[in-house]
Design a protein around this motif. Structure first.
Motif, PDB file in Angstrom:
ATOM      1  N   LYS A  51       0.846  -1.192   0.000  1.00  0.00           N
ATOM      2  CA  LYS A  51       0.000   0.000   0.000  1.00  0.00           C
ATOM      3  C   LYS A  51       0.885   1.246   0.000  1.00  0.00           C
ATOM      4  O   LYS A  51       1.281   1.762   1.054  1.00  0.00           O
ATOM      5  N   THR A  52       1.221   1.730  -1.191  1.00  0.00           N
ATOM      6  CA  THR A  52       2.158   2.850  -1.289  1.00  0.00           C
ATOM      7  C   THR A  52       1.527   4.193  -0.933  1.00  0.00           C
ATOM      8  O   THR A  52       2.231   5.197  -0.859  1.00  0.00           O
ATOM      9  N   ASP A  53       0.209   4.212  -0.709  1.00  0.00           N
ATOM     10  CA  ASP A  53      -0.413   5.483  -0.324  1.00  0.00           C
ATOM     11  C   ASP A  53      -0.181   5.812   1.140  1.00  0.00           C
ATOM     12  O   ASP A  53      -0.551   6.887   1.602  1.00  0.00           O
ATOM     13  N   LYS A  54       0.439   4.899   1.899  1.00  0.00           N
ATOM     14  CA  LYS A  54       0.816   5.235   3.274  1.00  0.00           C
ATOM     15  C   LYS A  54       2.296   5.641   3.264  1.00  0.00           C
ATOM     16  O   LYS A  54       3.088   5.122   2.465  1.00  0.00           O
ATOM     17  N   PRO A  55       2.713   6.553   4.134  1.00  0.00           N
ATOM     18  CA  PRO A  55       4.088   7.070   4.079  1.00  0.00           C
ATOM     19  C   PRO A  55       5.079   6.222   4.881  1.00  0.00           C
ATOM     20  O   PRO A  55       4.713   5.478   5.786  1.00  0.00           O
ATOM     21  N   ASP A  56       6.332   6.317   4.483  1.00  0.00           N
ATOM     22  CA  ASP A  56       7.472   5.954   5.336  1.00  0.00           C
ATOM     23  C   ASP A  56       7.561   4.497   5.766  1.00  0.00           C
ATOM     24  O   ASP A  56       8.103   4.213   6.825  1.00  0.00           O
ATOM     25  N   PHE A  57       7.068   3.560   5.000  1.00  0.00           N
ATOM     26  CA  PHE A  57       7.358   2.182   5.366  1.00  0.00           C
ATOM     27  C   PHE A  57       8.649   1.746   4.669  1.00  0.00           C
ATOM     28  O   PHE A  57       9.029   2.271   3.613  1.00  0.00           O
ATOM     29  N   ILE A  58       9.319   0.772   5.267  1.00  0.00           N
ATOM     30  CA  ILE A  58      10.597   0.310   4.729  1.00  0.00           C
ATOM     31  C   ILE A  58      10.370  -0.275   3.335  1.00  0.00           C
ATOM     32  O   ILE A  58       9.530  -1.144   3.145  1.00  0.00           O
ATOM     33  N   GLY A  59      11.109   0.219   2.360  1.00  0.00           N
ATOM     34  CA  GLY A  59      11.007  -0.277   0.999  1.00  0.00           C
ATOM     35  C   GLY A  59      10.079   0.504   0.103  1.00  0.00           C
ATOM     36  O   GLY A  59      10.002   0.234  -1.108  1.00  0.00           O
ATOM     37  N   ARG A  60       9.380   1.493   0.632  1.00  0.00           N
ATOM     38  CA  ARG A  60       8.393   2.228  -0.168  1.00  0.00           C
ATOM     39  C   ARG A  60       9.030   2.892  -1.391  1.00  0.00           C
ATOM     40  O   ARG A  60       8.513   2.798  -2.505  1.00  0.00           O
ATOM     41  N   ASP A  61      10.170   3.548  -1.194  1.00  0.00           N
ATOM     42  CA  ASP A  61      10.816   4.241  -2.308  1.00  0.00           C
ATOM     43  C   ASP A  61      11.224   3.264  -3.402  1.00  0.00           C
ATOM     44  O   ASP A  61      11.114   3.555  -4.597  1.00  0.00           O
ATOM     45  N   ALA A  62      11.691   2.084  -2.984  1.00  0.00           N
ATOM     46  CA  ALA A  62      12.109   1.084  -3.969  1.00  0.00           C
ATOM     47  C   ALA A  62      10.919   0.570  -4.776  1.00  0.00           C
ATOM     48  O   ALA A  62      11.050   0.267  -5.964  1.00  0.00           O
ATOM     49  N   VAL A  63       9.774   0.456  -4.135  1.00  0.00           N
ATOM     50  CA  VAL A  63       8.566   0.033  -4.846  1.00  0.00           C
ATOM     51  C   VAL A  63       8.158   1.079  -5.867  1.00  0.00           C
ATOM     52  O   VAL A  63       7.848   0.764  -7.024  1.00  0.00           O
ATOM     53  N   LEU A  64       8.183   2.349  -5.468  1.00  0.00           N
ATOM     54  CA  LEU A  64       7.804   3.427  -6.391  1.00  0.00           C
ATOM     55  C   LEU A  64       8.792   3.521  -7.556  1.00  0.00           C
ATOM     56  O   LEU A  64       8.391   3.739  -8.704  1.00  0.00           O
ATOM     57  N   ARG A  65      10.083   3.326  -7.275  1.00  0.00           N
ATOM     58  CA  ARG A  65      11.085   3.365  -8.351  1.00  0.00           C
ATOM     59  C   ARG A  65      10.853   2.245  -9.360  1.00  0.00           C
ATOM     60  O   ARG A  65      10.949   2.440 -10.574  1.00  0.00           O
ATOM     61  N   LYS A  66      10.540   1.065  -8.850  1.00  0.00           N
ATOM     62  CA  LYS A  66      10.307  -0.074  -9.746  1.00  0.00           C
ATOM     63  C   LYS A  66       9.047   0.149 -10.578  1.00  0.00           C
ATOM     64  O   LYS A  66       9.002  -0.223 -11.764  1.00  0.00           O
ATOM     65  N   LYS A  67       8.041   0.758  -9.989  1.00  0.00           N
ATOM     66  CA  LYS A  67       6.829   1.059 -10.762  1.00  0.00           C
ATOM     67  C   LYS A  67       7.157   1.973 -11.937  1.00  0.00           C
ATOM     68  O   LYS A  67       6.636   1.802 -13.046  1.00  0.00           O
ATOM     69  N   ASP A  68       8.028   2.943 -11.689  1.00  0.00           N
ATOM     70  CA  ASP A  68       8.400   3.885 -12.748  1.00  0.00           C
ATOM     71  C   ASP A  68       9.308   3.231 -13.788  1.00  0.00           C
ATOM     72  O   ASP A  68       9.154   3.446 -14.987  1.00  0.00           O
ATOM     73  N   ALA A  69      10.251   2.426 -13.332  1.00  0.00           N
ATOM     74  CA  ALA A  69      11.265   1.858 -14.230  1.00  0.00           C
ATOM     75  C   ALA A  69      10.755   0.654 -15.004  1.00  0.00           C
ATOM     76  O   ALA A  69      11.241   0.358 -16.101  1.00  0.00           O
ATOM     77  N   GLY A  70       9.788  -0.067 -14.444  1.00  0.00           N
ATOM     78  CA  GLY A  70       9.280  -1.272 -15.082  1.00  0.00           C
ATOM     79  C   GLY A  70       9.979  -2.524 -14.569  1.00  0.00           C
ATOM     80  O   GLY A  70      11.067  -2.461 -13.986  1.00  0.00           O
ATOM     81  N   LEU A  71       9.346  -3.649 -14.795  1.00  0.00           N
ATOM     82  CA  LEU A  71       9.848  -4.919 -14.274  1.00  0.00           C
ATOM     83  C   LEU A  71      10.957  -5.470 -15.162  1.00  0.00           C
ATOM     84  O   LEU A  71      10.899  -5.383 -16.383  1.00  0.00           O
ATOM     85  N   GLU A  72      11.960  -6.064 -14.515  1.00  0.00           N
ATOM     86  CA  GLU A  72      13.041  -6.731 -15.252  1.00  0.00           C
ATOM     87  C   GLU A  72      12.815  -8.240 -15.336  1.00  0.00           C
ATOM     88  O   GLU A  72      13.399  -8.919 -16.180  1.00  0.00           O
ATOM     89  N   LYS A  73      11.979  -8.768 -14.457  1.00  0.00           N
ATOM     90  CA  LYS A  73      11.653 -10.193 -14.501  1.00  0.00           C
ATOM     91  C   LYS A  73      10.260 -10.373 -13.918  1.00  0.00           C
ATOM     92  O   LYS A  73       9.740  -9.502 -13.219  1.00  0.00           O
ATOM     93  N   ARG A  74       9.646 -11.497 -14.236  1.00  0.00           N
ATOM     94  CA  ARG A  74       8.326 -11.829 -13.710  1.00  0.00           C
ATOM     95  C   ARG A  74       8.336 -13.263 -13.206  1.00  0.00           C
ATOM     96  O   ARG A  74       9.003 -14.130 -13.777  1.00  0.00           O
TER      97      ARG A  74
END
Length: 814
Positions: free
Chosen positions: A701-724
């Motif tokens: 749930k990225t709409d909540k602030p400051d949880f561990i890993g949140r920034d990495a999740v948002l970065r991956k959403k922007d960059a796209g997946l490298e594997k599935r």
């Protein structure tokens, strides 16, 4: 003689090959004030008498990566330090003497290809071509790894030590650590003794590289390091005329390995019933010591070897060697940050593969210490996998008799340890045995893996093909898919988090949203700063200030340690309550009907929808039911306090008689979960698997602030997946999948299965595995043709991103 300094950034205890490797790699990272303390002389414990076999292929991709790194390092060390390491790439051959072993080594060869290791399956005649001295009678096949090698163990360690010194480390011999001081969850330094001098060195970190003394060194700091020394035997012949350089040879069916060295032959043994050593501790004077010969113990190995290698019959024995080596309860070494402390590290217990492991293990630990996070998944060897009871000396004595021999035993799927069993039993243990349960063991827990039919012997008959429980598990899956089944989940970890900051803490550490009504269950992951998955849990809000975190049995300690290390200023208390409750999973289309027969509670979708819990009456007692599932069916997990657990079992059992209730085991659960595409932590999802690439973005749930890993999740959403992560099903119903089988996309190996099991409902073996997909749409990934390599045979597979069983979860929510 130089004395230790009064202050150091890190003190490394132990001057074997791993201690020297850790010092070397830390200094390579630029660390200063690195101090290594060795009680006697460098290599004088077990390193000096190691056989020096250096193989690339290990059981997982990351362990193989570390072994390959060791090889490359040892090849360059001599040039860097001027110390001859004796490293030679001579190749290795493993031969099979049975069809079962041939299947095993062929599966290992397929795995090697997936891991990028050069490997070749060879016939008995090709074995003979490469190893002319071998009697190939009974040989069914072999595998050849051209880049495997051998080296001089002591000189490899001395080269690492010299490299560390060249980079500024202090390596001090004849300096014994006599104590480790600590304050709270941190060590502050070590007390030492050097001749008649004593002193104290304050340290920011301490690393236990104590080898077979690792258990004792850990105890000094209040840290559990489960390992035990065993006697390890080999002989070296007199010089054999005409004997030239040969590949390393392993004949695991005869518990033997062979190494040519300077015109002599070394024959070593991993006998099935080993001899634990030093039950009452190791002499403080031990240094380059040998143990008494025991020719009677070694003789069966030698007799088989003389038949297998006829020239041994003519060769005299130059050396009969018996020396101690340390072994862990699961034959994997210990690496990482000790769960009891926040700055005490462990690298010990290398199970006779210390030389081939030390380079990579030292590199991995140094990177971990530098960054504060694991550089990649090290779950196989992470010290937090060990349970506190496994430090018990009697347990270690009994288990070590078996673990030495298991190195060369058949590594059958689902093979269970035979020694040191029965330590942890659930409240339903005897009830399940009465119903025909066949127990397996995980983290010390006795767990019903499958149920024998009336008249069937309730024990495993191992094979790489369909084992004797295959049809039993099929009927268990059929029961939960078509009627109702019940199985014991008491071993799963239960961690209670409570306090005024409980909600804020859970929202910080977990990717889910935990500010939910009391009774709500949240499935989510604990992420690291890279978006990798550190834990896969379900969290139930029990009260305004209390949550129950349910974890896999094997990772309870690791998950609780992760939580405790991130408490910070949150006002919470974290408590392991696993043993306090028994848990019975009631699953299947008739699960609601069974529960209604034992309880007046309302189990309807209106009152108890999927993902909620409620307190109920059950029989004449009380329970709490969680409506969740790991098998993809309507069902509840029934939590009962230990004192009322037996009563709850009996009430459900009695009510189930009219409904043909079937008892089920862990193998059923694994087969059912893979049909539904549910991930298995430690296989399908690890700390280096990004939560989005694992297909678990719905739980974050990225709409909540400051949880561990949140920034990495948002970065991956922007960059796209490298594997599935894809789900696969073999179209041929006969072959079986376990894990690590290569995934072949349009003719090319692109990955390997992270887990595998049989899909009894879907008529074929199934697996999960990651496929590279940078820049590709999901439809493009699925449009390819897929095969799975099963022991060298490519088998066509269907692939899916959605669960192949009940993709819309209609059955779960019925």
């Amino acid at each position: 003689m130089a004395q230790p300094p009064s202050q150091a950034r890190v003190v490394i205890i132990g001057g074997g090959v791993i201690g020297c490797s850790v010092a070397y790699h830390l200094t390579k990272l630029g660390w200063k004030d690195v101090v290594l303390l060795e009680r006697k002389q460098l290599t004088s414990g077990t390193t000096w008498h190691a056989a020096g076999l250096i193989a690339q292929l290990r059981a997982t991709a990351n362990m193989t990566k570390l072994a390959k790194y060791s090889q490359e390092l040892y090849g360059s060390l001599e040039e860097e330090t001027g110390v001859a390491t004796g490293f030679k790439r001579v190749g290795s051959i493993t031969v099979a003497l049975t069809e079962e072993r041939r299947e095993e080594i062929n599966r290992q060869a397929a795995m090697a290809r997936a891991f990028g290791v050069a490997v070749e399956e060879i016939s008995p005649s090709e074995v003979k071509d490469r190893y002319a001295h071998l009697n190939i009678e009974g040989v069914t096949g072999g595998v050849y790894l051209e880049k495997d090698g051998q080296g001089d163990p002591a000189n490899i360690a001395l080269a690492l030590a010299k490299g560390a010194r060249q980079q500024g480390a202090q390596v001090l011999e004849r300096t014994r650590v006599t104590g480790i001081r600590r304050e709270g969850r941190r060590v502050t330094g070590v007390d030492w003794e050097q001749g008649r001098e004593t002193g104290f060195t304050a340290a920011d970190m301490v690393v236990n590289c104590g080898g077979m003394w690792g258990h004792e060194v850990g105890r000094m700091a209040g840290v559990n390091v489960p390992l035990h020394a065993c006697e390890h035997f080999y002989i070296v012949t007199e010089a054999i005329a005409g004997l030239s350089q040969m590949p390393v040879l392993r004949v695991p069916d005869e518990c033997a390995y062979y190494k040519e060295d300077a015109g002599k032959m070394l024959l070593g043994a991993f006998e099935p019933d080993a001899k634990p050593w030093a039950m009452n501790g190791i002499s403080p004077d031990f240094e380059f010591d040998q143990l008494p010969e025991d020719f009677d113990h070694f003789e069966p190995i030698l007799e088989a070897a003389v038949e297998r290698m006829p020239m041994l019959a003519e060769a005299g024995i130059h050396t009969f060697f018996n020396g101690p080596e340390s072994f862990t309860p699961d034959d994997a070494y210990h690496l990482g940050l000790a769960p009891e402390l926040d700055n005490f590290w462990v690298a010990a217990g290398f199970n006779s593969i210390g030389i081939q492991s030390a380079g990579g293990a030292g590199m991995a630990l140094a990177q971990w210490m530098e960054a504060g996070d694991k550089p990649f998944d090290l779950g196989d060897v992470d010290i937090t996998r060990m349970q506190p009871f496994q430090g018990n000396k009697t347990y270690l004595f009994e288990r070590s008799k078996e673990t030495l021999g298991l190195l060369y035993a058949d590594h059958y799927p689902y093979r269970q340890k035979a020694t040191a069993r029965g330590v942890r039993r659930t409240p339903f243990h005897q009830h399940l045995l009465n119903e025909g349960a066949v127990m397996g063991e995980l983290a010390g827990w006795e767990r019903a893996n499958w149920f024998a039919a009336p008249g069937q012997t309730p024990e495993y008959e191992y094979s790489w093909k369909r084992q004797n429980f295959f049809d039993n598990v099929a009927s268990e899956v059929e029961a939960i898919r078509g009627n109702v089944g019940m199985y014991d989940m008491s071993s799963f970890g239960k961690i209670r988090v409570e306090g005024r900051d409980a909600t804020a803490f859970m929202n910080h550490i977990g990717g889910g949203q935990y500010d939910v009504p009391v009774g709500k269950i949240v499935y989510a992951q604990f992420l690291n700063v890279r978006g990798g998955i550190e834990a896969d849990v379900t969290v139930t809000r029990l009260a305004e200030t209390a949550y129950l975190v349910v974890t896999p049995a094997a990772t309870r300690l690791a998950d609780q340690t992760w939580m405790m290390r991130h408490v910070g200023d949150f006002n919470v208390v974290i408590t392991d309550v696993t043993a306090g409750e028994g848990v019975l999973a009631v699953m299947g289309p008739n699960a609601r009907k069974l529960l209604q027969a034992v309880s007046p509670a309302d189990f309807s979708n209106e009152t108890n929808p999927f993902g909620t819990a409620q307190e109920i009456e059950l029989g004449m007692g009380l329970a709490r039911v969680h409506r969740v599932t790991y098998v993809g069916e309507l069902g509840w997990e029934v939590y009962v306090s230990a004192d009322m657990a037996a009563h709850a079992f009996e009430a459900l059992h009695a009510a189930g008689q009219e409904m043909d209730l079937k008892f089920c085991g862990m193998h059923m659960m694994d087969c059912a979960r893979i049909e539904k595409g549910f991930r298995h932590f430690g296989h399908d999802i690890t700390c280096e698997d990004h939560v989005l690439e694992a297909g678990l973005g719905f739980a974050v749930k990225t709409d909540k602030p400051d949880f561990i890993g949140r920034d990495a999740v948002l970065r991956k959403k922007d960059a796209g997946l490298e594997k599935r992560l894809l789900q696969f099903r073999l179209t041929d119903p006969e072959p079986l999948l376990y894990h690590n089988e290569p995934v072949i996309r349009d003719g090319e190996i692109v990955g390997y299965l992270s887990s595998g099991a049989y899909g009894h409902s879907l008529g074929g073996a199934m697996g999960l595995g990651y496929v590279p997909c940078a820049g590709e749409a999901a439809a493009d990934v699925l449009a390819s043709e897929y095969h799975i390599d099963v022991a060298g045979t490519r088998v066509k597979a269907e692939a899916s991103l959605k669960p192949m069983y009940d993709p819309k979860s209609e059955r779960v929510k019925a």
